[in-house]
Write a protein that holds these residues in place. Sequence first.
Motif, PDB file in Angstrom:
ATOM      1  N   ASP A  50      -2.497  19.101  -9.081  1.00  0.00           N
ATOM      2  CA  ASP A  50      -3.562  19.080  -8.111  1.00  0.00           C
ATOM      3  C   ASP A  50      -3.274  18.969  -6.532  1.00  0.00           C
ATOM      4  OD1 ASP A  50      -3.743  15.774  -7.310  1.00  0.00           O
ATOM      5  OD2 ASP A  50      -3.324  16.126  -9.391  1.00  0.00           O
ATOM      6  N   ILE A  51      -2.050  18.269  -6.392  1.00  0.00           N
ATOM      7  CA  ILE A  51      -1.426  18.461  -5.200  1.00  0.00           C
ATOM      8  C   ILE A  51      -0.855  19.695  -4.995  1.00  0.00           C
ATOM      9  CG2 ILE A  51       0.361  17.380  -3.810  1.00  0.00           C
ATOM     10  CD1 ILE A  51      -0.110  14.833  -4.849  1.00  0.00           C
ATOM     11  N   LEU A  52      -0.199  20.456  -5.841  1.00  0.00           N
ATOM     12  CA  LEU A  52       0.643  21.711  -5.744  1.00  0.00           C
ATOM     13  C   LEU A  52      -0.730  22.811  -5.322  1.00  0.00           C
ATOM     14  CD1 LEU A  52       2.838  21.882  -8.718  1.00  0.00           C
ATOM     15  CD2 LEU A  52       3.314  21.503  -6.201  1.00  0.00           C
ATOM     16  N   LEU A  53      -1.943  22.597  -5.956  1.00  0.00           N
ATOM     17  CA  LEU A  53      -2.922  23.561  -5.714  1.00  0.00           C
ATOM     18  C   LEU A  53      -3.263  23.351  -4.553  1.00  0.00           C
ATOM     19  CD1 LEU A  53      -4.663  25.860  -6.672  1.00  0.00           C
ATOM     20  CD2 LEU A  53      -5.961  23.929  -7.743  1.00  0.00           C
ATOM     21  N   ALA A  54      -3.725  21.908  -4.163  1.00  0.00           N
ATOM     22  CA  ALA A  54      -4.099  21.661  -2.860  1.00  0.00           C
ATOM     23  C   ALA A  54      -3.190  22.196  -1.497  1.00  0.00           C
ATOM     24  CB  ALA A  54      -4.447  20.117  -2.509  1.00  0.00           C
ATOM     25  N   GLN A  55      -1.750  21.976  -1.800  1.00  0.00           N
ATOM     26  CA  GLN A  55      -1.057  22.345  -1.005  1.00  0.00           C
ATOM     27  C   GLN A  55      -1.151  23.909  -0.495  1.00  0.00           C
ATOM     28  OE1 GLN A  55       2.945  21.367  -2.489  1.00  0.00           O
ATOM     29  NE2 GLN A  55       2.880  19.407  -1.313  1.00  0.00           N
ATOM     30  N   HIS A  56      -1.302  24.589  -1.537  1.00  0.00           N
ATOM     31  CA  HIS A  56      -1.222  26.171  -1.291  1.00  0.00           C
ATOM     32  C   HIS A  56      -2.566  26.593  -0.733  1.00  0.00           C
ATOM     33  CE1 HIS A  56       2.153  26.079  -3.988  1.00  0.00           C
ATOM     34  NE2 HIS A  56       2.642  27.061  -3.477  1.00  0.00           N
ATOM     35  N   LEU A  57      -3.857  25.993  -1.212  1.00  0.00           N
ATOM     36  CA  LEU A  57      -5.129  26.145  -0.472  1.00  0.00           C
ATOM     37  C   LEU A  57      -5.153  25.824   0.881  1.00  0.00           C
ATOM     38  CD1 LEU A  57      -7.320  24.945  -3.334  1.00  0.00           C
ATOM     39  CD2 LEU A  57      -6.975  27.072  -2.671  1.00  0.00           C
ATOM     40  N   LEU A  58      -4.505  24.621   1.407  1.00  0.00           N
ATOM     41  CA  LEU A  58      -4.518  24.283   2.787  1.00  0.00           C
ATOM     42  C   LEU A  58      -3.654  25.165   3.521  1.00  0.00           C
ATOM     43  CD1 LEU A  58      -4.513  20.230   2.390  1.00  0.00           C
ATOM     44  CD2 LEU A  58      -6.356  21.744   2.992  1.00  0.00           C
ATOM     45  N   LEU A  93       0.816  -1.201  -0.218  1.00  0.00           N
ATOM     46  CA  LEU A  93       0.008  -0.148  -0.053  1.00  0.00           C
ATOM     47  C   LEU A  93       0.677   1.254   0.053  1.00  0.00           C
ATOM     48  CD1 LEU A  93      -2.537  -1.193   2.776  1.00  0.00           C
ATOM     49  CD2 LEU A  93      -2.983  -0.989   0.250  1.00  0.00           C
ATOM     50  N   ALA A  94       0.419   2.270  -0.656  1.00  0.00           N
ATOM     51  CA  ALA A  94       0.974   3.553  -0.703  1.00  0.00           C
ATOM     52  C   ALA A  94      -0.067   4.534  -0.305  1.00  0.00           C
ATOM     53  CB  ALA A  94       1.564   4.030  -1.747  1.00  0.00           C
ATOM     54  N   TYR A  95       0.180   5.388   0.696  1.00  0.00           N
ATOM     55  CA  TYR A  95      -0.644   6.586   1.357  1.00  0.00           C
ATOM     56  C   TYR A  95       0.026   7.885   0.681  1.00  0.00           C
ATOM     57  CZ  TYR A  95      -3.156   3.232   4.236  1.00  0.00           C
ATOM     58  OH  TYR A  95      -3.839   2.191   5.031  1.00  0.00           O
ATOM     59  N   VAL A  96      -0.770   8.366  -0.244  1.00  0.00           N
ATOM     60  CA  VAL A  96      -0.387   9.756  -0.805  1.00  0.00           C
ATOM     61  C   VAL A  96      -0.909  10.853  -0.299  1.00  0.00           C
ATOM     62  CG1 VAL A  96      -0.252  10.830  -3.152  1.00  0.00           C
ATOM     63  CG2 VAL A  96      -0.173   8.268  -2.998  1.00  0.00           C
ATOM     64  N   GLY A  97      -0.092  11.659   0.459  1.00  0.00           N
ATOM     65  CA  GLY A  97      -0.622  12.941   1.038  1.00  0.00           C
ATOM     66  C   GLY A  97      -0.233  14.138   0.487  1.00  0.00           C
ATOM     67  N   MET A  98      -0.747  15.125   1.082  1.00  0.00           N
ATOM     68  CA  MET A  98      -0.259  16.564   0.709  1.00  0.00           C
ATOM     69  C   MET A  98       1.154  16.868   0.742  1.00  0.00           C
ATOM     70  SD  MET A  98      -2.822  17.416  -1.101  1.00  0.00           S
ATOM     71  CE  MET A  98      -4.386  16.356  -1.555  1.00  0.00           C
ATOM     72  N   TRP A  99       2.011  16.272   1.631  1.00  0.00           N
ATOM     73  CA  TRP A  99       3.179  16.656   1.749  1.00  0.00           C
ATOM     74  C   TRP A  99       4.187  15.464   2.112  1.00  0.00           C
ATOM     75  CZ3 TRP A  99       4.366  21.710   1.506  1.00  0.00           C
ATOM     76  CH2 TRP A  99       3.333  22.548   1.636  1.00  0.00           C
ATOM     77  N   LYS A 100       3.709  14.279   2.045  1.00  0.00           N
ATOM     78  CA  LYS A 100       4.268  13.137   1.916  1.00  0.00           C
ATOM     79  C   LYS A 100       3.615  11.895   1.669  1.00  0.00           C
ATOM     80  CE  LYS A 100       3.387  11.923   6.783  1.00  0.00           C
ATOM     81  NZ  LYS A 100       3.820  11.778   8.189  1.00  0.00           N
ATOM     82  N   HIS A 148       8.500   9.488   2.429  1.00  0.00           N
ATOM     83  CA  HIS A 148       9.087  10.436   1.665  1.00  0.00           C
ATOM     84  C   HIS A 148       8.453  11.620   1.627  1.00  0.00           C
ATOM     85  CE1 HIS A 148      11.502   7.254   0.299  1.00  0.00           C
ATOM     86  NE2 HIS A 148      10.683   6.408  -0.069  1.00  0.00           N
ATOM     87  N   ARG A 149       8.926  12.840   2.253  1.00  0.00           N
ATOM     88  CA  ARG A 149       8.215  14.047   2.105  1.00  0.00           C
ATOM     89  C   ARG A 149       8.676  15.044   0.844  1.00  0.00           C
ATOM     90  NH1 ARG A 149       6.492  15.489   7.022  1.00  0.00           N
ATOM     91  NH2 ARG A 149       7.029  14.299   9.004  1.00  0.00           N
ATOM     92  N   TYR A 150       7.867  15.650   0.552  1.00  0.00           N
ATOM     93  CA  TYR A 150       7.862  16.605  -0.498  1.00  0.00           C
ATOM     94  C   TYR A 150       8.620  17.772  -0.228  1.00  0.00           C
ATOM     95  CZ  TYR A 150       3.650  13.469  -1.686  1.00  0.00           C
ATOM     96  OH  TYR A 150       2.915  12.525  -1.963  1.00  0.00           O
ATOM     97  N   THR A 151       8.830  18.580  -1.350  1.00  0.00           N
ATOM     98  CA  THR A 151       9.704  19.854  -0.917  1.00  0.00           C
ATOM     99  C   THR A 151       9.029  20.749  -2.333  1.00  0.00           C
ATOM    100  OG1 THR A 151      11.591  19.347  -2.310  1.00  0.00           O
ATOM    101  CG2 THR A 151      11.706  18.937   0.016  1.00  0.00           C
TER     102      THR A 151
END
Length: 216
Positions: free
Chosen positions: A84-92, A48-55, A72-75
């Motif tokens: 969609d992830i980039l947009l969600a990051q900024h919106l949150l 399984l892989a859990y895909v989040g907004m920052w990791k 693994h954390r994103y930068t």
Amino acid sequence: MALLDKANCQVATLALNMLGWIFTMVSMGLPNWRTWYIESSPAPSWGLAYVGMWKICTYQPNGLQSRPIACHRYTYSDTYLPLDILLAQHLLLVASLLGLLGKGLIVMDLWRGYATQLQKDTTCDLFFTSRILSIIAGAFISIAVLCNYYAVINEEAIHFPPFFHIPYRPDRQEMGSTVYLAILAALLMLLSGLFTISFQQPHVPPSLPRVKFSVA
């Protein structure tokens, strides 16, 4: 009585805003926005892989599922993240800042109302501004949830770096449990803003000037 009703309304709004802000911050840090089932890939990708907004975190479907194999954390310099992830990051992020600012305005409004007894127009302006900020924050969180939802139903792929050992597209994917926490955060933020729409200060008619009559 009007001041007491206004204070109770502000306290309830502050409580809803605080809960919504806490849930927003928690949902930002959790990885399970999307659950990827990787069934046809060999180890170490299988599982399984859990895909989040920052990791993103990988798990093995066994008794130790509660402990991630790797995270693994994103930068901001990561170019593989989809729009969609980039947009969600900024919106949150903006929603969390707006929620914090709105909470501060409510506290300031309460302090001014009790301690300094400023004019009603000043406190109402602060309360109105905090209400608008809460509504905007709730809308931003809702848009982030919708972005994640459309990415899941469209089965969009993410080209992670090879050393993540995660295929760019899973065998199947579904909404993660963190989404429901984000939905609750959005509802609380919206409710904290809409809660006071029906609240109105009692109208006090302006005093009429006294007319003096002189007898000739």
